[in-house]
Design an enzyme around this catalytic site. Structure first.
Site, short mmCIF file in Angstrom:
data_model
loop_
_atom_site.label_atom_id
_atom_site.label_comp_id
_atom_site.label_asym_id
_atom_site.label_seq_id
_atom_site.Cartn_x
_atom_site.Cartn_y
_atom_site.Cartn_z
CE1 TYR A 1 2.73 -0.74 -0.78
CE2 TYR A 1 1.87 -2.97 -0.49
CZ TYR A 1 1.71 -1.60 -0.44
OH TYR A 1 0.51 -1.08 -0.03
CB THR B 1 -0.32 -3.28 2.84
OG1 THR B 1 -0.54 -4.36 1.94
CG2 THR B 1 1.15 -3.26 3.22
#
Ligand code: UDP
Length: 333
Positions: free
Chosen positions: A144, A120
């Site tokens: 995250y 990501t």
């Protein structure tokens, strides 16, 4: 086309189910491992085998690898809600980092030599230079991003130690749905802008909140690089081809179009496509949001044969909207 199968974790989820279609359409055999915590069996193309289970369950995963002649893993399963990762970090380190460690271990133990990982742009944090290149500092600003970066680091070390190569694909903002209407974003409790906007377009919400109007961007709202999920899925298939063709190499590649749109520009596109004027409510910045995240995508263009086919914001919105309507029909709403 390959003789062996590809094991797709999270193949019943949004991006994973598109990758399953892309793999099948390219002639690969596919086995999906998904615990169905946020995915749905109806999103998995029936040509694939669906195994319900945990990716940490090494007996189950190694059994699936052996039984299906798996040669590569595409790893999509994981938790993806940034604010939740702040309030429940250990969930993210378990579901994203610890679970990935088990999965990579199963691959190594089973002689599965190729691994494609859903990473990501959150690994970059708040980049100082935009468009952001792969070599930019990795300074995630939430658990995250850290949980994903830790998996990238494990893959790097495992590739150095074993007969194993990987491709980490760093996604920017993924949106849209299969243009043939076979799958799309279906998990409840959406937080992503285009999903929320098309929910508003079909009457599931009465407005869209715009988080932040004082960013250092042209219109003050946040700027993101939106990539069509089918283009992203196609990049995975090409990455697989490269890993098989060049076993000594691993790669980390940004996945984006290299062009940013502001929140207002996205909402303008939704208004244009739907012929509506969806109410916008302007609010404070959302915690942890960067102002602008746009991919420097030169490396993926140099490394893979992949070329964007759906680099068109209105088209992305159209496909997202068509799926939202279909989903409402499927669910009898
Ligand atoms: N955003 C917004 N309203 C929403 C959801 C998102 O204004 O209801 C903004 C968000 O602040 C960011 C952009 O839209 O600037 C994309 O956010 P999204 O949650 O879709 O993806 P992220 O970039 O956080 O991964």
């Amino acid at each position: 086309m390959s003789d062996g199968a590809v094991l797709v974790t999270g193949g019943a989820g949004y991006i994973g189910s598109h990758a399953v279609l892309a793999l099948l359409d390219a002639g690969h055999r596919v086995v999906v491992v998904d615990n169905l915590s946020t995915g749905f069996p109806f999103l998995v193309d029936p040509r694939a085998t669906l195994v319900q289970g945990e990716i940490e369950d090494e007996a189950l995963v190694r059994g699936a690898m052996r039984d299906h002649g798996v040669i590569a893993v595409m790893h999509f399963a994981g938790s993806i809600i940034v604010p939740e990762s702040v309030t429940d970090p250990l969930k993210y380190y378990r579901n994203n980092t610890v679970a990935s460690r088990s999965l990579i271990g199963s691959a190594v133990a089973s002689g599965v030599r190729h691994f494609i990982f859903s990473s990501t742009a959150a690994t970059y944090g708040m980049p100082e230079i935009v468009p952001v290149s792969e070599d930019s500092p990795k300074l995630p600003i939430n658990p995250y991003g850290t949980s994903k970066l830790m998996t990238e680091l494990m893959l790097r070390d495992v590739a150095a130690a074993h007969d194993f190569n990987y491709c980490a694909l760093r996604y920017f903002n993924v949106a849209g749905a299969d243009p043939q209407g076979r799958t799309g974003q279906s998990t409840a409790g959406a937080t992503h802008l285009i999903k929320i906007a098309v929910e508003a377009a079909i009457g599931k919400r009465d407005h869209v909140t715009v988080f932040g109007t004082d960013y250092d961007t042209a219109d003050g709202t946040g700027v993101r690089d939106y990539i069509h999920v089918s283009d992203l899925a196609a990049a995975h298939v090409d990455a697989l081809g490269l890993l098989i063709a060049r076993p000594g190499e691993s790669h980390t590649l940004n996945c984006g179009y290299g062009r940013g749109y502001s929140v207002n520009e996205v909402l303008d596109a939704v208004d244009r496509v739907t012929n509506l004027k969806i109410e916008r409510r302007y609010a404070e910045r959302r915690l942890g949001d960067a102002g602008e995240l746009v991919a420097d995508n030169r490396r993926i263009l140099e490394t893979l044969p992949w070329r964007p086919k759906r680099d068109d914001l209105d088209g992305i919105v159209k496909d997202a909207l068509a799926w939202e309507r279909k989903l409402a029909e499927i669910r009898g709403e």
